[in-house]
Scaffold this motif. Structure first.
Motif, mmCIF file in Angstrom:
data_model
loop_
_atom_site.group_PDB
_atom_site.id
_atom_site.type_symbol
_atom_site.label_atom_id
_atom_site.label_comp_id
_atom_site.label_asym_id
_atom_site.label_seq_id
_atom_site.Cartn_x
_atom_site.Cartn_y
_atom_site.Cartn_z
ATOM 1 N N UNK A 1 -54.624 -20.410 55.302
ATOM 2 C CA UNK A 1 -53.506 -20.988 56.059
ATOM 3 C C UNK A 1 -52.268 -20.120 55.856
ATOM 4 N N UNK A 2 -51.457 -19.882 56.881
ATOM 5 C CA UNK A 2 -51.662 -20.202 58.291
ATOM 6 C C UNK A 2 -52.329 -19.037 59.003
ATOM 7 N N UNK A 3 -52.411 -19.132 60.333
ATOM 8 C CA UNK A 3 -53.068 -18.092 61.135
ATOM 9 C C UNK A 3 -52.068 -17.298 61.960
ATOM 10 N N UNK A 4 -50.807 -17.359 61.546
ATOM 11 C CA UNK A 4 -49.741 -16.667 62.268
ATOM 12 C C UNK A 4 -49.018 -15.700 61.328
ATOM 13 N N UNK A 5 -48.260 -14.781 61.945
ATOM 14 C CA UNK A 5 -47.478 -13.839 61.157
ATOM 15 C C UNK A 5 -46.091 -14.417 60.881
#
Length: 235
Positions: free
Chosen positions: A185-189
Protein backbone atom coordinates in the motif's frame (compact mmCIF):
# COMPACT_ATOMS: atom_id res chain seq x y z
CA UNK A 1 29.81 -11.13 7.09
CA UNK A 2 26.07 -11.00 6.57
CA UNK A 3 24.48 -8.94 3.82
CA UNK A 4 23.39 -6.44 6.45
CA UNK A 5 26.93 -6.04 7.78
CA UNK A 6 28.27 -5.55 4.27
CA UNK A 7 25.78 -2.80 3.43
CA UNK A 8 26.70 0.86 3.49
CA UNK A 9 25.06 2.65 6.39
CA UNK A 10 22.75 5.37 5.15
CA UNK A 11 23.36 8.86 6.51
CA UNK A 12 20.71 9.53 9.13
CA UNK A 13 19.97 12.94 7.62
CA UNK A 14 18.82 11.18 4.44
CA UNK A 15 16.31 9.02 6.33
CA UNK A 16 12.78 10.29 6.94
CA UNK A 17 11.77 8.54 10.15
CA UNK A 18 7.99 8.87 10.30
CA UNK A 19 5.50 6.08 10.90
CA UNK A 20 1.85 5.09 10.91
CA UNK A 21 -0.10 3.65 13.80
CA UNK A 22 -1.25 0.09 14.36
CA UNK A 23 -4.83 1.15 13.66
CA UNK A 24 -3.82 2.72 10.36
CA UNK A 25 -2.14 -0.53 9.31
CA UNK A 26 -5.29 -2.56 9.91
CA UNK A 27 -7.23 -0.08 7.76
CA UNK A 28 -4.58 0.35 5.04
CA UNK A 29 -4.24 -3.38 4.54
CA UNK A 30 -7.87 -4.30 5.26
CA UNK A 31 -6.82 -6.67 8.04
CA UNK A 32 -8.26 -7.96 11.29
CA UNK A 33 -6.41 -9.20 14.35
CA UNK A 34 -8.21 -12.52 14.10
CA UNK A 35 -6.88 -13.34 10.63
CA UNK A 36 -3.32 -12.44 11.67
CA UNK A 37 -3.14 -14.47 14.88
CA UNK A 38 -0.89 -17.50 14.62
CA UNK A 39 0.98 -16.11 11.61
CA UNK A 40 4.51 -14.77 11.38
CA UNK A 41 4.30 -11.23 10.03
CA UNK A 42 7.01 -8.98 8.57
CA UNK A 43 6.63 -5.21 8.21
CA UNK A 44 9.05 -4.00 5.51
CA UNK A 45 10.08 -1.23 5.50
CA UNK A 46 8.64 -0.40 8.90
CA UNK A 47 10.20 2.97 9.73
CA UNK A 48 8.72 4.52 12.87
CA UNK A 49 5.44 2.60 12.61
CA UNK A 50 3.88 1.19 15.76
CA UNK A 51 2.45 -1.92 14.10
CA UNK A 52 5.17 -4.20 15.49
CA UNK A 53 4.93 -2.80 19.03
CA UNK A 54 1.14 -2.78 19.24
CA UNK A 55 0.79 -6.00 17.27
CA UNK A 56 2.88 -7.84 19.84
CA UNK A 57 0.75 -6.36 22.64
CA UNK A 58 -2.31 -7.72 20.83
CA UNK A 59 -0.90 -11.23 20.59
CA UNK A 60 0.59 -11.04 17.09
CA UNK A 61 4.02 -12.26 15.99
CA UNK A 62 5.49 -9.26 14.15
CA UNK A 63 9.02 -8.41 13.03
CA UNK A 64 10.01 -5.02 11.61
CA UNK A 65 12.85 -4.28 9.19
CA UNK A 66 14.19 -1.04 7.76
CA UNK A 67 17.45 0.53 6.64
CA UNK A 68 17.02 3.07 9.47
CA UNK A 69 17.55 0.40 12.13
CA UNK A 70 21.30 0.56 11.51
CA UNK A 71 21.14 3.64 13.75
CA UNK A 72 20.71 3.78 17.51
CA UNK A 73 17.15 4.05 18.82
CA UNK A 74 17.75 7.39 20.57
CA UNK A 75 19.12 8.90 17.35
CA UNK A 76 16.09 7.66 15.47
CA UNK A 77 13.63 8.96 18.03
CA UNK A 78 15.18 12.44 17.93
CA UNK A 79 15.22 12.35 14.13
CA UNK A 80 11.59 11.24 14.15
CA UNK A 81 10.53 14.19 16.31
CA UNK A 82 12.29 16.59 13.93
CA UNK A 83 10.80 14.92 10.86
CA UNK A 84 7.26 15.04 12.25
CA UNK A 85 7.48 18.80 12.82
CA UNK A 86 9.00 19.30 9.38
CA UNK A 87 6.20 17.24 7.83
CA UNK A 88 3.52 19.21 9.67
CA UNK A 89 4.92 22.45 8.27
CA UNK A 90 4.78 20.92 4.79
CA UNK A 91 1.20 19.78 5.37
CA UNK A 92 0.09 23.35 6.01
CA UNK A 93 1.16 24.21 2.45
CA UNK A 94 -0.28 21.07 0.82
CA UNK A 95 -3.53 20.39 2.71
CA UNK A 96 -5.55 20.21 -0.51
CA UNK A 97 -3.59 17.12 -1.61
CA UNK A 98 -4.98 15.17 1.32
CA UNK A 99 -8.36 13.99 2.59
CA UNK A 100 -8.95 14.91 6.22
CA UNK A 101 -11.68 12.44 7.20
CA UNK A 102 -9.31 10.16 9.10
CA UNK A 103 -7.25 12.70 11.03
CA UNK A 104 -9.65 15.69 10.97
CA UNK A 105 -6.84 18.28 10.97
CA UNK A 106 -3.08 18.75 11.18
CA UNK A 107 -3.08 18.58 14.98
CA UNK A 108 -4.85 15.23 14.77
CA UNK A 109 -2.30 13.99 12.25
CA UNK A 110 0.53 15.12 14.53
CA UNK A 111 -0.96 13.14 17.43
CA UNK A 112 -1.09 9.97 15.33
CA UNK A 113 2.51 10.39 14.12
CA UNK A 114 3.82 11.15 17.63
CA UNK A 115 1.93 8.17 19.03
CA UNK A 116 3.43 5.84 16.43
CA UNK A 117 6.94 7.16 17.08
CA UNK A 118 6.59 6.81 20.85
CA UNK A 119 5.28 3.24 20.68
CA UNK A 120 7.97 2.25 18.15
CA UNK A 121 10.81 3.89 20.11
CA UNK A 122 9.75 2.29 23.41
CA UNK A 123 9.50 -1.12 21.79
CA UNK A 124 12.91 -0.76 20.13
CA UNK A 125 14.46 -0.03 23.52
CA UNK A 126 12.89 -3.08 25.14
CA UNK A 127 12.82 -5.56 22.26
CA UNK A 128 15.59 -4.56 19.85
CA UNK A 129 15.66 -8.05 18.32
CA UNK A 130 12.33 -7.32 16.63
CA UNK A 131 13.89 -4.50 14.59
CA UNK A 132 16.20 -5.79 11.87
CA UNK A 133 18.32 -3.50 9.66
CA UNK A 134 17.99 -4.31 5.96
CA UNK A 135 19.07 -2.70 2.71
CA UNK A 136 16.59 -3.64 0.02
CA UNK A 137 16.49 -5.46 -2.30
CA UNK A 138 18.49 -7.88 -0.09
CA UNK A 139 17.02 -9.30 3.13
CA UNK A 140 18.77 -11.42 5.78
CA UNK A 141 15.86 -13.82 6.27
CA UNK A 142 15.34 -17.47 5.38
CA UNK A 143 13.11 -18.65 2.55
CA UNK A 144 9.42 -18.53 3.59
CA UNK A 145 10.34 -17.32 7.08
CA UNK A 146 7.16 -15.23 7.30
CA UNK A 147 3.56 -16.06 6.46
CA UNK A 148 2.42 -12.52 5.69
CA UNK A 149 4.48 -9.55 4.56
CA UNK A 150 3.21 -5.96 4.70
CA UNK A 151 4.89 -3.11 2.84
CA UNK A 152 3.58 0.44 3.20
CA UNK A 153 4.51 3.82 1.72
CA UNK A 154 7.69 2.78 -0.04
CA UNK A 155 7.85 0.93 -3.33
CA UNK A 156 5.48 2.68 -5.69
CA UNK A 157 5.44 5.98 -3.83
CA UNK A 158 9.06 6.61 -4.79
CA UNK A 159 8.77 5.58 -8.42
CA UNK A 160 10.65 8.76 -9.35
CA UNK A 161 13.82 7.36 -7.72
CA UNK A 162 13.24 3.59 -7.53
CA UNK A 163 13.12 2.15 -11.05
CA UNK A 164 11.21 -0.85 -12.37
CA UNK A 165 14.14 -3.31 -12.05
CA UNK A 166 14.44 -2.33 -8.37
CA UNK A 167 10.73 -3.02 -7.90
CA UNK A 168 11.08 -6.46 -9.51
CA UNK A 169 14.17 -7.34 -7.46
CA UNK A 170 12.56 -6.18 -4.24
CA UNK A 171 9.25 -7.96 -4.82
CA UNK A 172 11.08 -11.16 -5.75
CA UNK A 173 12.93 -10.91 -2.43
CA UNK A 174 9.67 -10.25 -0.56
CA UNK A 175 8.22 -13.33 -2.24
CA UNK A 176 11.23 -15.39 -1.25
CA UNK A 177 10.89 -14.67 2.47
CA UNK A 178 7.07 -14.89 2.56
CA UNK A 179 5.12 -18.14 2.61
CA UNK A 180 1.57 -17.02 1.86
CA UNK A 181 1.03 -13.45 0.76
CA UNK A 182 2.29 -9.88 0.41
CA UNK A 183 0.22 -6.72 0.73
CA UNK A 184 1.55 -3.43 -0.65
CA UNK A 185 0.00 0.00 0.00
CA UNK A 186 -0.51 2.39 -1.74
CA UNK A 187 -0.41 1.93 -5.52
CA UNK A 188 0.28 5.56 -6.36
CA UNK A 189 3.34 7.79 -6.45
CA UNK A 190 3.95 10.94 -4.42
CA UNK A 191 1.77 12.92 -6.85
CA UNK A 192 -1.16 10.53 -6.34
CA UNK A 193 -0.80 8.98 -9.81
CA UNK A 194 -1.15 5.21 -10.28
CA UNK A 195 2.28 3.59 -10.56
CA UNK A 196 2.90 3.64 -14.31
CA UNK A 197 4.44 0.16 -14.50
CA UNK A 198 1.81 -1.49 -12.32
CA UNK A 199 0.07 -3.42 -15.13
CA UNK A 200 3.44 -4.66 -16.37
CA UNK A 201 4.30 -5.76 -12.83
CA UNK A 202 0.95 -7.54 -12.44
CA UNK A 203 1.59 -9.47 -15.67
CA UNK A 204 5.06 -10.41 -14.40
CA UNK A 205 3.67 -11.74 -11.12
CA UNK A 206 0.84 -13.64 -12.81
CA UNK A 207 3.26 -15.23 -15.27
CA UNK A 208 5.37 -16.34 -12.32
CA UNK A 209 2.56 -18.23 -10.63
CA UNK A 210 1.15 -15.59 -8.28
CA UNK A 211 -2.44 -14.46 -7.99
CA UNK A 212 -2.76 -10.68 -7.74
CA UNK A 213 -5.63 -8.43 -6.79
CA UNK A 214 -6.04 -4.67 -6.47
CA UNK A 215 -8.28 -4.00 -3.48
CA UNK A 216 -9.92 -0.73 -2.44
CA UNK A 217 -9.50 -0.05 1.27
CA UNK A 218 -11.28 2.21 3.74
CA UNK A 219 -8.14 4.26 4.44
CA UNK A 220 -7.43 7.30 2.25
CA UNK A 221 -5.28 10.21 3.36
CA UNK A 222 -3.29 11.15 0.29
CA UNK A 223 -5.74 11.74 -2.57
CA UNK A 224 -6.12 8.55 -4.69
CA UNK A 225 -4.06 6.46 -2.24
CA UNK A 226 -6.89 4.10 -1.33
CA UNK A 227 -5.92 0.77 -2.90
CA UNK A 228 -3.54 -2.01 -1.98
CA UNK A 229 -2.02 -4.85 -3.96
CA UNK A 230 -2.59 -8.35 -2.57
CA UNK A 231 -0.14 -10.92 -3.93
CA UNK A 232 -0.74 -14.57 -3.08
CA UNK A 233 1.98 -17.08 -3.80
CA UNK A 234 1.15 -20.03 -6.00
CA UNK A 235 0.61 -23.34 -4.24
Amino acid sequence: MSRVEQSTKLDLEKIVFIGRTYEEYLDMFSLSVEELRGKRILDCPAGACSFTAMGQKNGLDVTACDIAYDHAGEELENKGLQDIEHAMEHMKKAEKNYIWDYFKDIDGLRRYRLSALEECSNDMRNFSERYVPVTLPSMPFKDEEFDVLLSAHFLFMYADRLDYPFHIETINELLRVSKEEIRIFPLVDLEGKRYRHLDKLLDYLTNNGCSVEEIKVSYEFQVNANSMLKIKKGL
